[in-house]
Write a protein that holds these residues in place. Structure first.
Motif, short mmCIF file in Angstrom:
data_model
loop_
_atom_site.label_atom_id
_atom_site.label_comp_id
_atom_site.label_asym_id
_atom_site.label_seq_id
_atom_site.Cartn_x
_atom_site.Cartn_y
_atom_site.Cartn_z
N ALA A 169 -9.95 -17.22 -25.27
CA ALA A 169 -11.04 -16.84 -26.17
C ALA A 169 -11.17 -15.32 -26.20
O ALA A 169 -10.59 -14.60 -25.39
CB ALA A 169 -12.35 -17.48 -25.72
N ARG A 170 -11.95 -14.82 -27.14
CA ARG A 170 -12.17 -13.38 -27.25
C ARG A 170 -13.65 -13.10 -27.49
O ARG A 170 -14.39 -13.96 -28.00
CB ARG A 170 -11.33 -12.79 -28.38
N ILE A 171 -14.06 -11.89 -27.15
CA ILE A 171 -15.45 -11.46 -27.29
C ILE A 171 -15.53 -10.38 -28.36
O ILE A 171 -14.68 -9.49 -28.41
CB ILE A 171 -16.00 -10.92 -25.96
N SER A 172 -16.54 -10.45 -29.21
CA SER A 172 -16.75 -9.42 -30.22
C SER A 172 -18.16 -8.87 -30.07
O SER A 172 -19.14 -9.62 -30.12
CB SER A 172 -16.56 -10.00 -31.62
N ARG A 173 -18.27 -7.55 -29.89
CA ARG A 173 -19.58 -6.91 -29.70
C ARG A 173 -19.99 -6.06 -30.90
O ARG A 173 -21.08 -5.51 -30.91
CB ARG A 173 -19.54 -6.03 -28.45
N TYR A 174 -19.15 -5.95 -31.90
CA TYR A 174 -19.42 -5.05 -33.02
C TYR A 174 -20.07 -5.77 -34.20
O TYR A 174 -19.76 -6.92 -34.48
CB TYR A 174 -18.13 -4.37 -33.48
N LYS A 175 -20.96 -5.04 -34.88
CA LYS A 175 -21.51 -5.55 -36.13
C LYS A 175 -20.38 -5.60 -37.15
O LYS A 175 -19.54 -4.71 -37.21
CB LYS A 175 -22.62 -4.64 -36.63
N ASN A 178 -27.77 -5.64 -27.35
CA ASN A 178 -28.04 -6.80 -26.48
C ASN A 178 -27.53 -8.10 -27.09
O ASN A 178 -28.18 -9.14 -27.00
CB ASN A 178 -29.55 -6.94 -26.19
N ALA A 179 -26.35 -8.04 -27.71
CA ALA A 179 -25.82 -9.24 -28.36
C ALA A 179 -24.31 -9.17 -28.43
O ALA A 179 -23.72 -8.08 -28.42
CB ALA A 179 -26.41 -9.40 -29.76
N PHE A 180 -23.69 -10.33 -28.51
CA PHE A 180 -22.25 -10.41 -28.71
C PHE A 180 -21.91 -11.80 -29.22
O PHE A 180 -22.76 -12.70 -29.28
CB PHE A 180 -21.48 -10.09 -27.42
N GLU A 181 -20.63 -11.98 -29.58
CA GLU A 181 -20.14 -13.25 -30.11
C GLU A 181 -18.89 -13.64 -29.34
O GLU A 181 -18.10 -12.79 -28.94
CB GLU A 181 -19.82 -13.09 -31.60
N ALA A 212 -20.12 -12.34 -16.97
CA ALA A 212 -19.76 -13.70 -16.54
C ALA A 212 -18.73 -14.33 -17.47
O ALA A 212 -17.74 -14.91 -17.02
CB ALA A 212 -21.02 -14.58 -16.48
N ILE A 213 -18.94 -14.22 -18.78
CA ILE A 213 -18.01 -14.81 -19.74
C ILE A 213 -16.67 -14.08 -19.72
O ILE A 213 -15.61 -14.70 -19.74
CB ILE A 213 -18.62 -14.79 -21.16
N SER A 214 -16.72 -12.75 -19.65
CA SER A 214 -15.48 -11.97 -19.61
C SER A 214 -14.66 -12.30 -18.37
O SER A 214 -13.44 -12.43 -18.44
CB SER A 214 -15.81 -10.47 -19.65
N THR A 215 -15.34 -12.43 -17.23
CA THR A 215 -14.64 -12.78 -15.99
C THR A 215 -14.00 -14.15 -16.09
O THR A 215 -12.87 -14.36 -15.64
CB THR A 215 -15.62 -12.73 -14.81
N ASN A 216 -14.72 -15.08 -16.70
CA ASN A 216 -14.18 -16.43 -16.87
C ASN A 216 -12.94 -16.42 -17.75
O ASN A 216 -11.92 -17.06 -17.43
CB ASN A 216 -15.26 -17.33 -17.47
N ILE A 217 -13.00 -15.68 -18.85
CA ILE A 217 -11.84 -15.58 -19.75
C ILE A 217 -10.65 -14.95 -19.02
O ILE A 217 -9.51 -15.41 -19.14
CB ILE A 217 -12.20 -14.77 -21.01
N SER A 218 -10.92 -13.90 -18.24
CA SER A 218 -9.86 -13.22 -17.49
C SER A 218 -9.21 -14.16 -16.49
O SER A 218 -7.97 -14.18 -16.34
CB SER A 218 -10.42 -11.99 -16.78
N ASP A 219 -10.03 -14.95 -15.79
CA ASP A 219 -9.49 -15.90 -14.80
C ASP A 219 -8.61 -16.95 -15.47
O ASP A 219 -7.55 -17.32 -14.95
CB ASP A 219 -10.63 -16.57 -14.04
N LEU A 220 -9.05 -17.46 -16.63
CA LEU A 220 -8.26 -18.46 -17.34
C LEU A 220 -6.97 -17.85 -17.90
O LEU A 220 -5.92 -18.52 -17.91
CB LEU A 220 -9.09 -19.05 -18.48
N THR A 221 -7.03 -16.59 -18.34
CA THR A 221 -5.82 -15.91 -18.81
C THR A 221 -4.82 -15.75 -17.67
O THR A 221 -3.61 -15.94 -17.85
CB THR A 221 -6.17 -14.53 -19.40
N LEU A 222 -5.33 -15.43 -16.49
CA LEU A 222 -4.46 -15.29 -15.32
C LEU A 222 -3.79 -16.62 -14.98
O LEU A 222 -2.60 -16.66 -14.64
CB LEU A 222 -5.28 -14.79 -14.13
N GLN A 223 -4.52 -17.71 -15.11
CA GLN A 223 -3.93 -19.04 -14.88
C GLN A 223 -2.82 -19.33 -15.89
O GLN A 223 -1.76 -19.86 -15.53
CB GLN A 223 -5.01 -20.12 -14.97
N ASN A 224 -3.06 -18.98 -17.16
CA ASN A 224 -2.04 -19.19 -18.19
C ASN A 224 -0.80 -18.34 -17.91
O ASN A 224 0.34 -18.79 -18.13
CB ASN A 224 -2.60 -18.83 -19.57
N MET A 225 -0.99 -17.12 -17.41
CA MET A 225 0.13 -16.26 -17.07
C MET A 225 0.95 -16.87 -15.93
O MET A 225 2.19 -16.85 -15.97
CB MET A 225 -0.37 -14.87 -16.69
#
Length: 292
Positions: free
Chosen positions: A90-96, A105-108, A134-147
């Motif tokens: 997954a990816r995170i977007s913080r920009y309007k 104080n928001a993101f997608e 928390a979400i970024s860390t979770n995504i990073s951990d899952l990416t590491l598993q995929n690697m």
């Protein structure tokens, strides 16, 4: 809405009272309206922590105290998911949308298949930063598993060093709207640019661009944590601000790929910029060492 638009200058609205409303609004138990053991129990901390009204949503008229309890809405003592977004790749977007401005104080969060959480708005910068971390860390951990799974099928000289989402500024443009999500990967002797993440062995040959790591140059353009809720006290990169900037986005880097051509990228978090710098240094060193 149609009735309100055509009702004239003065409008009288009649509101019917739902006796379960105090529970949802977290009002004192002494709020107006008939009470019963059922409605009183709904104001417990357990209810406020995530119980949901599961009944006929159209039945908003007040019930008489003598109505049978079997006809009352029932409370589900469990969490009811309205949306589930897988965080793997997954990816995170913080920009309007269409701007270089960070949301306040928001993101997608967007899943691999394009499913979005919508804009998640938080009350405070700290709360937003906590969830973002928390979400970024979770995504990073899952990416590491995929690697790790991908590396089991690769030779020692063709290992995946790092991969993840970035925003790429399209060539020949100076408009902030012309950024596009790209998925980058450092694998073996090559630097890959994808439009969608590789999920199988065959996907690696379908990259939009593939460059030899011995022929690329990585450069950080700026680090701008001053007005960002994602503080980097432990991620100081030891670089100076670059004021010859192409836009107003923080956390940018470029990769020069030969003949003066380069790709200009932006990441959402300062921590990601630190990881990309370290990963490029490692991947290029390993390839130069192998090539001799």
């Amino acid at each position: 809405v149609h009735l309100l638009r055509n009702a004239g200058d003065e409008v009288t609205v009649t509101v019917q009272y739902l006796r379960e409303a105090p529970s949802f609004l977290k009002l004192p138990l002494g709020s107006p309206g008939p009470s019963s053991d059922h409605s009183s129990g709904a104001s417990s901390p357990l209810f406020d922590s995530g119980l949901h009204l599961n009944g006929n949503s159209t039945n908003t008229a007040p019930s008489s105290p003598s109505s049978p309890i079997v006809n009352e809405p029932k409370y589900e003592k469990r969490w009811l998911d309205t949306l589930s977004v897988p965080l793997s790749m997954a990816r995170i977007s913080r920009y309007k949308a269409g701007t270089d401005k960070l949301r306040s104080n928001a993101f997608e969060v967007l899943a691999l298949d394009g499913v979005s959480t919508g804009i998640l708005q938080f009350y405070t910068a700290q709360e937003s930063a906590d969830w973002l971390r928390a979400i970024s860390t979770n995504i990073s951990d899952l990416t590491l598993q995929n690697m790790k799974m991908a590396n089991k099928c690769c030779s020692p000289s063709d290992q995946v060093i790092h991969m993840g989402w970035v925003n790429e500024r399209l060539e020949g443009t100076d408009s902030s709207q012309l950024y596009k999500f790209r998925f980058l990967a450092l694998k073996g002797s090559s630097f890959y640019i994808f439009s969608t993440p590789p999920v199988s062995t065959l996907d690696w040959v379908r990259a939009e661009k593939i460059y030899n790591l011995c022929e690329v140059l990585f450069k950080i353009h700026k680090l701008w944590p001053a007005d960002d809720c994602w503080l980097q006290a432990n991620l100081y990169l030891g670089i100076h601000q670059d004021f010859d900037l192409e836009d107003q986005r923080p956390y940018c880097f470029s990769v020069m790929v030969g003949h003066g051509k380069s790709h200009y990228f932006n990441v959402e978090l300062g921590s990601e910029l630190a990881v990309w710098e370290k990963s490029f240094q490692r991947a290029i060193f390993l390839e130069v060492q192998r090539t001799g």
